[in-house]
Design an enzyme around this catalytic site. Structure first.
Site, mmCIF file in Angstrom:
data_model
loop_
_atom_site.group_PDB
_atom_site.id
_atom_site.type_symbol
_atom_site.label_atom_id
_atom_site.label_comp_id
_atom_site.label_asym_id
_atom_site.label_seq_id
_atom_site.Cartn_x
_atom_site.Cartn_y
_atom_site.Cartn_z
ATOM 1 N N THR A 373 0.923 -1.119 0.000
ATOM 2 C CA THR A 373 0.000 0.000 0.000
ATOM 3 C C THR A 373 0.955 1.158 0.000
ATOM 4 O O THR A 373 2.122 1.003 0.335
ATOM 5 C CB THR A 373 -0.865 -0.032 1.293
ATOM 6 O OG1 THR A 373 -1.791 -1.115 1.196
ATOM 7 C CG2 THR A 373 -1.630 1.267 1.525
ATOM 8 N N SER A 444 -11.169 -2.086 4.953
ATOM 9 C CA SER A 444 -9.766 -1.687 4.798
ATOM 10 C C SER A 444 -9.168 -1.293 6.138
ATOM 11 O O SER A 444 -9.886 -1.087 7.126
ATOM 12 C CB SER A 444 -9.708 -0.497 3.840
ATOM 13 O OG SER A 444 -8.421 0.064 3.821
ATOM 14 N N GLY A 465 1.084 -1.219 4.966
ATOM 15 C CA GLY A 465 1.333 -2.273 5.965
ATOM 16 C C GLY A 465 0.117 -3.087 6.355
ATOM 17 O O GLY A 465 0.117 -3.705 7.423
HETATM 18 N N1 GLY Z 1 -5.523 -3.774 1.356
HETATM 19 C C1 GLY Z 1 -5.140 -3.335 2.625
HETATM 20 C C2 GLY Z 1 -6.158 -2.494 3.283
HETATM 21 O O1 GLY Z 1 -6.979 -1.885 2.619
HETATM 22 O O2 GLY Z 1 -6.183 -2.434 4.478
#
Ligand code: GLY
Length: 559
Positions: A373, A444, A465
């Site tokens: 991310t 998320s 992370g």
């Molecule tokens: N894909 C990681 C999140 O959105 O937390």
């Protein structure tokens, strides 16, 4: 006291639903230096050039987002989604935009399970069923329409150049490409672009011709090119041919949404972060509310008691995340139950009365009533600020590029609870609230955050992370707000992470493993927890800092 304090005391939810913008009754912000901090030095340069040319923070953010899709393809994207907090210094308003991916219309609760109800390995992470409908392009266009001052073609143009002419790979990036060689090789399109026969090395020129063409089409024909034009057709047809479930309506219906952020108070600060479908702001707010009940500054930053309190605050907040949170359009859970100061006080008193690990068997029983991310932070000289976190989910997403587009597609479907209690890539477990449903956003952990002091942006931060995003942001905030660290020290300080399940405390500093073990936490050393890209107001100017846990990041101050 500030307007926001009063409103929050009354009722968070009524407040959230009644207004879509939060106003700060603050003093006006005088001119100061502008700062851009991102994961990649070339994207930082793109953003700072826009500011130098007279663009605002929102223009810079859009340009950076497109540039990162090219120079940081493991997480920067147009095939994924994310969230941003947008502070307008002129109007003194803050709002967020949710451009998270949505599940395809044909998505079903059991789509990742076999006939015996067992999870089919890899289906939610690396197959043609792993992707949600991407939101980044729509999100950037919406930000531009409302806040932008430059033509969008000027903002996309640096990304087109970087894709077409190429850029030189750092040692870290060359190694990262080589490390993911097997993943890239599973898809012929991805292999063609990302696999080099004799391995990548530092200084290699990396070009993405197809991506350049796609970006040019988007720049020429606008947001609809991605959702109903040639790009949409290429993606949908390729997915259909390969067993995917994308339809034209999935792309036609996609809309990112402006939303009120989730704000709380902490000591003398107003802290705003992302609300559902991200759990980030909620878990952050619950943790801060719990910790506010302790005299944290009386403990050393590295003391056992401080680390115990921090761990317990994270455990309680993550337990509630697992149990109760999911896309608010599909669940009517009242989040004020877990973000209220009263509930936090109850949890704090349980933590206070225990000297070692607290048992948390059933979350909520105390109610009274990837690592990939990427985050960037930007402030312009007028005080407009953007805190943006976006992602493909795991590194390089699903590893799938739809033929001819150059677009790496996300694997965000893995952020759903694909089976109750079954851990996702980040070990997070979920409940009904986060089950797979048609058109729903997976829960998320992204936590783009802006802290205000006397109505003025004081700290802008966020992190990649997966589940560790929230604990990383929490500790960055505590390091600055409680321990008075400057931004470099606050970013470098070792971190810990606990997410309730698995019942393990991850810890960056091996030195403390033994001590914390004594409190009966199972501990595991982790080389790296999070990676913040932050801006802090300090001695009358803004200072940016790109976390050193991984190389290539950069902060630039523009005068
Ligand atoms: N894909 C990681 C999140 O959105 O937390």
């Amino acid at each position: 006291m500030k307007l926001i304090h009063t409103l929050f005391k009354r009722n968070l939810l009524i407040f959230l639903f009644l207004i879509s913008l939060i106003s700060f009754s603050s003093l006006s912000v005088s001119k100061h230096n502008a700062v851009v901090v991102t994961r990649h030095h070339l994207a930082t340069e793109v953003g700072s050039k826009i500011l130098q040319d007279g663009g605002n923070a929102f223009d810079a953010a859009i340009s950076v987002a497109f540039a990162l899709a090219v120079v940081n393809p493991s997480a920067g994207n147009i095939g994924g989604g994310g969230f941003a907090l947008l502070y307008d210094a002129n109007k003194k308003t803050i709002e967020s935009i949710d451009y998270r991916e949505r599940a395809p219309i044909k998505a079903k609760e059991n789509m990742f399970l076999d006939e015996n109800g067992n999870v089919i390995k890899g289906l939610s992470t690396s197959s043609f069923l792993a992707s949600g409908i991407p939101g980044t392009v729509d999100g950037m266009y919406k930000i531009h329409k409302k806040y932008g001052s430059f033509p969008i073609s000027k903002l996309i143009s640096p990304a087109i150049d970087l894709a077409e002419k190429g850029f030189t790979l750092s040692k870290f990036q060359a190694n990262y490409f080589n490390k993911n060689r097997d993943k890239f090789s599973k898809n012929p399109e991805t292999k063609k672009i990302f696999v080099k026969k004799d391995m990548w090395k530092k200084g290699d020129l990396f070009k993405q011709k197809d991506l350049a063409k796609t970006l040019k089409r988007i720049s020429n024909f606008g947001r609809d090119e991605f959702y109903s034009g040639e790009t949409a057709k290429k993606i949908i047809n390729y997915y259909k041919k390969n067993g995917g479930i994308f339809t034209q309506n999935d792309f036609l219906n996609y809309q990112s949404k402006f939303k009120p952020p989730l704000c709380t108070t902490f000591i003398d600060y107003d802290i705003c972060s992302m609300s559902l479908p991200s759990s980030g702001g909620i878990v952050l707010s619950q943790s801060l509310n719990i910790l506010e009940n302790f005299d944290l500054s009386s403990y050393g930053h590295d003391s056992l008691e401080y680390n115990r309190l921090l761990t317990e605050a994270m455990r309680f907040s993550f337990a509630d995340r697992s149990e109760f949170l999911g896309d608010a359009d599909f669940n009517n859970f009242d989040i004020s139950k877990i973000t209220s100061k009263k509930y936090a006080k109850t949890l704090a008193s349980i933590i206070k009365s225990s000297k070692s690990k607290v048992a948390i068997d059933s979350p909520g029983k105390y109610f009274n009533e990837s690592e990939e991310t990427t985050h960037f932070s930007i402030i312009d000289s007028n005080g407009n600020a953007v805190s943006n976190t976006y992602t493909l989910n795991t590194a390089y997403g699903s590893g799938i590029i739809a033929k001819g587009t150059g677009i790496l597609m996300n694997n965000e479907m893995d952020d759903f609870s694909i089976k109750p209690g079954f851990p996702n890539f980040f070990g997070l477990v979920g409940s009904e609230a986060n089950k797979v449903e048609s058109k729903k956003a997976p829960l998320s952990s992204m936590t783009p955050t802006i802290v205000f002091q006397e109505g003025k942006p004081f700290l802008i931060t966020g992190s990649p992370g997966g589940s560790t995003i929230i604990s990383t942001v929490l500790q960055l905030l505590l390091n600055v707000l409680i321990f008075d660290m400057e931004i470099d020290e606050a970013s470098k300080a070792k971190r810990i992470h606990h997410q309730w399940k698995p019942d393990v405390l991850f810890i960056e500093n091996e030195k403390y493993l033994k001590d914390i073990d004594e409190l009966s936490f199972d501990t595991i050393y982790r080389e790296r927890i999070g990676e913040t890209h932050s801006i802090l107001f300090h001695e009358n100017r803004y200072e940016g800092f790109a976390d050193l846990r991984r190389p290539d990041g950069k902060a630039i101050s523009v005068h």
